[in-house]
Design a protein around this motif. Structure first.
Motif, PDB file in Angstrom:
ATOM      1  N   SER A 180      -1.699   5.237  22.557  1.00 37.86           N
ATOM      2  CA  SER A 180      -1.611   4.253  21.479  1.00 37.86           C
ATOM      3  C   SER A 180      -2.979   4.018  20.859  1.00 37.86           C
ATOM      4  CB  SER A 180      -1.080   2.919  22.018  1.00 37.86           C
ATOM      5  OG  SER A 180       0.223   3.039  22.550  1.00 37.86           O
ATOM      6  N   LEU A 181      -2.941   3.645  19.591  1.00 38.09           N
ATOM      7  CA  LEU A 181      -4.129   3.196  18.879  1.00 38.09           C
ATOM      8  C   LEU A 181      -3.727   2.072  17.943  1.00 38.09           C
ATOM      9  CD1 LEU A 181      -5.942   6.510  17.793  1.00 38.09           C
ATOM     10  CD2 LEU A 181      -6.819   4.808  19.394  1.00 38.09           C
ATOM     11  N   ARG A 182      -4.676   1.206  17.646  1.00 44.79           N
ATOM     12  CA  ARG A 182      -4.434   0.136  16.680  1.00 44.79           C
ATOM     13  C   ARG A 182      -5.503   0.234  15.598  1.00 44.79           C
ATOM     14  NH1 ARG A 182      -2.189  -5.113  16.108  1.00 44.79           N
ATOM     15  NH2 ARG A 182      -3.598  -6.703  15.283  1.00 44.79           N
ATOM     16  N   LEU A 183      -5.068   0.503  14.392  1.00 43.71           N
ATOM     17  CA  LEU A 183      -5.972   0.569  13.250  1.00 43.71           C
ATOM     18  C   LEU A 183      -6.061  -0.798  12.589  1.00 43.71           C
ATOM     19  CD1 LEU A 183      -4.873   3.936  11.573  1.00 43.71           C
ATOM     20  CD2 LEU A 183      -6.483   3.553  13.449  1.00 43.71           C
ATOM     21  N   SER A 184      -7.252  -1.125  12.137  1.00 47.44           N
ATOM     22  CA  SER A 184      -7.476  -2.377  11.430  1.00 47.44           C
ATOM     23  C   SER A 184      -8.086  -2.081  10.065  1.00 47.44           C
ATOM     24  CB  SER A 184      -8.421  -3.285  12.221  1.00 47.44           C
ATOM     25  OG  SER A 184      -7.880  -3.626  13.476  1.00 47.44           O
ATOM     26  N   CYS A 185      -7.764  -2.927   9.105  1.00 45.84           N
ATOM     27  CA  CYS A 185      -8.325  -2.793   7.766  1.00 45.84           C
ATOM     28  C   CYS A 185      -8.705  -4.191   7.286  1.00 45.84           C
ATOM     29  CB  CYS A 185      -7.319  -2.160   6.821  1.00 45.84           C
ATOM     30  SG  CYS A 185      -7.844  -2.114   5.094  1.00 45.84           S
ATOM     31  N   ALA A 186      -9.993  -4.412   7.112  1.00 42.41           N
ATOM     32  CA  ALA A 186     -10.480  -5.694   6.621  1.00 42.41           C
ATOM     33  C   ALA A 186     -10.607  -5.654   5.107  1.00 42.41           C
ATOM     34  CB  ALA A 186     -11.831  -6.003   7.253  1.00 42.41           C
ATOM     35  N   ALA A 187     -10.031  -6.657   4.448  1.00 38.52           N
ATOM     36  CA  ALA A 187     -10.062  -6.717   2.991  1.00 38.52           C
ATOM     37  C   ALA A 187     -10.970  -7.845   2.529  1.00 38.52           C
ATOM     38  CB  ALA A 187      -8.651  -6.938   2.447  1.00 38.52           C
ATOM     39  N   GLY A 225       9.979   3.309  14.520  1.00 36.02           N
ATOM     40  CA  GLY A 225      10.160   3.057  15.932  1.00 36.02           C
ATOM     41  C   GLY A 225       8.910   3.255  16.772  1.00 36.02           C
ATOM     42  N   ARG A 226       7.870   3.844  16.170  1.00 32.68           N
ATOM     43  CA  ARG A 226       6.627   4.081  16.910  1.00 32.68           C
ATOM     44  C   ARG A 226       5.457   3.285  16.327  1.00 32.68           C
ATOM     45  NH1 ARG A 226       4.311   8.941  16.872  1.00 32.68           N
ATOM     46  NH2 ARG A 226       5.137   9.566  14.818  1.00 32.68           N
ATOM     47  N   PHE A 227       5.428   3.132  15.016  1.00 32.63           N
ATOM     48  CA  PHE A 227       4.332   2.439  14.337  1.00 32.63           C
ATOM     49  C   PHE A 227       4.819   1.085  13.826  1.00 32.63           C
ATOM     50  CE2 PHE A 227       1.724   6.367  12.758  1.00 32.63           C
ATOM     51  CZ  PHE A 227       1.755   6.882  14.045  1.00 32.63           C
ATOM     52  N   THR A 228       3.903   0.112  13.812  1.00 34.47           N
ATOM     53  CA  THR A 228       4.208  -1.207  13.273  1.00 34.47           C
ATOM     54  C   THR A 228       3.063  -1.665  12.387  1.00 34.47           C
ATOM     55  OG1 THR A 228       5.483  -1.797  15.250  1.00 34.47           O
ATOM     56  CG2 THR A 228       4.803  -3.588  13.794  1.00 34.47           C
ATOM     57  N   ILE A 229       3.383  -2.030  11.144  1.00 37.54           N
ATOM     58  CA  ILE A 229       2.374  -2.560  10.232  1.00 37.54           C
ATOM     59  C   ILE A 229       2.487  -4.085  10.226  1.00 37.54           C
ATOM     60  CG2 ILE A 229       3.877  -2.404   8.196  1.00 37.54           C
ATOM     61  CD1 ILE A 229       1.359  -1.650   6.569  1.00 37.54           C
ATOM     62  N   SER A 230       1.351  -4.756  10.168  1.00 34.35           N
ATOM     63  CA  SER A 230       1.354  -6.213  10.147  1.00 34.35           C
ATOM     64  C   SER A 230       0.169  -6.727   9.338  1.00 34.35           C
ATOM     65  CB  SER A 230       1.315  -6.780  11.563  1.00 34.35           C
ATOM     66  OG  SER A 230       0.145  -6.366  12.238  1.00 34.35           O
ATOM     67  N   LEU A 231       0.299  -7.981   8.890  1.00 31.18           N
ATOM     68  CA  LEU A 231      -0.739  -8.630   8.094  1.00 31.18           C
ATOM     69  C   LEU A 231      -1.374  -9.758   8.880  1.00 31.18           C
ATOM     70  CD1 LEU A 231       0.918  -9.114   4.586  1.00 31.18           C
ATOM     71  CD2 LEU A 231      -1.149  -7.792   5.047  1.00 31.18           C
ATOM     72  N   ALA A 232      -2.647  -9.990   8.649  1.00 36.07           N
ATOM     73  CA  ALA A 232      -3.285 -11.174   9.193  1.00 36.07           C
ATOM     74  C   ALA A 232      -2.732 -12.399   8.463  1.00 36.07           C
ATOM     75  CB  ALA A 232      -4.795 -11.082   9.006  1.00 36.07           C
ATOM     76  N   ASN A 233      -2.765 -13.550   9.118  1.00 35.50           N
ATOM     77  CA  ASN A 233      -2.229 -14.772   8.511  1.00 35.50           C
ATOM     78  C   ASN A 233      -2.891 -15.084   7.174  1.00 35.50           C
ATOM     79  OD1 ASN A 233      -0.446 -15.194  10.591  1.00 35.50           O
ATOM     80  ND2 ASN A 233      -1.842 -16.513  11.737  1.00 35.50           N
TER      81      ASN A 233
END
Length: 123
Positions: free
Chosen positions: A17-24, A66-74
């Motif tokens: 697994s890996l978790r990618l982050s993107c700061a805007a 089923g393998r990847f999940t995209i989410s947003l910061a609050n």
């Protein structure tokens, strides 16, 4: 204009697994949709996952469902991509992108892009 900076790429074995982050930063209030794209050598760039900042509805390309999940910061100033059960075919440069309208999102016409982060999955 929105500035995007990705992080979290790396090398893992298949099944990992890996978790990618993107700061805007910048004009994030104008962002309607954010997404993760990837491009492998010799292949076209493809949309992996997209998410609307308002309702939070999302889209996934079939190969990652089923393998990847995209989410947003609050605060809507970051977007993440949790990648589980990684496969060698997931190896690519992953890019974060932002769009200012629903039509731009639907047409994959994203105006802001990050520099990319490499994901390498070994068998």
């Amino acid at each position: 204009q929105v500035q995007l900076v990705e992080s979290g790429g790396g090398s893992v074995q298949a099944g990992g697994s890996l978790r990618l982050s993107c700061a805007a930063s910048g004009s994030t209030y104008s962002t309607v949709c954010m997404g993760w794209f990837r491009q492998a050598p010799g292949q076209e760039r493809e949309a992996v996952a997209l998410i609307y900042t308002g309702p939070g509805s999302s889209y996934y390309t079939d190969s990652v469902k089923g393998r990847f999940t995209i989410s947003l910061a609050n605060a809507k100033n970051a977007v993440y991509l949790q990648m589980n059960s990684l496969k060698p075919e997931d190896t690519a440069m992953y890019y974060c992108a932002a769009a200012r309208s629903v039509s731009s999102c639907r047409n994959r016409d994203f105006g802001s892009w990050g520099q990319g982060t490499q994901v390498t999955v070994s068998s």
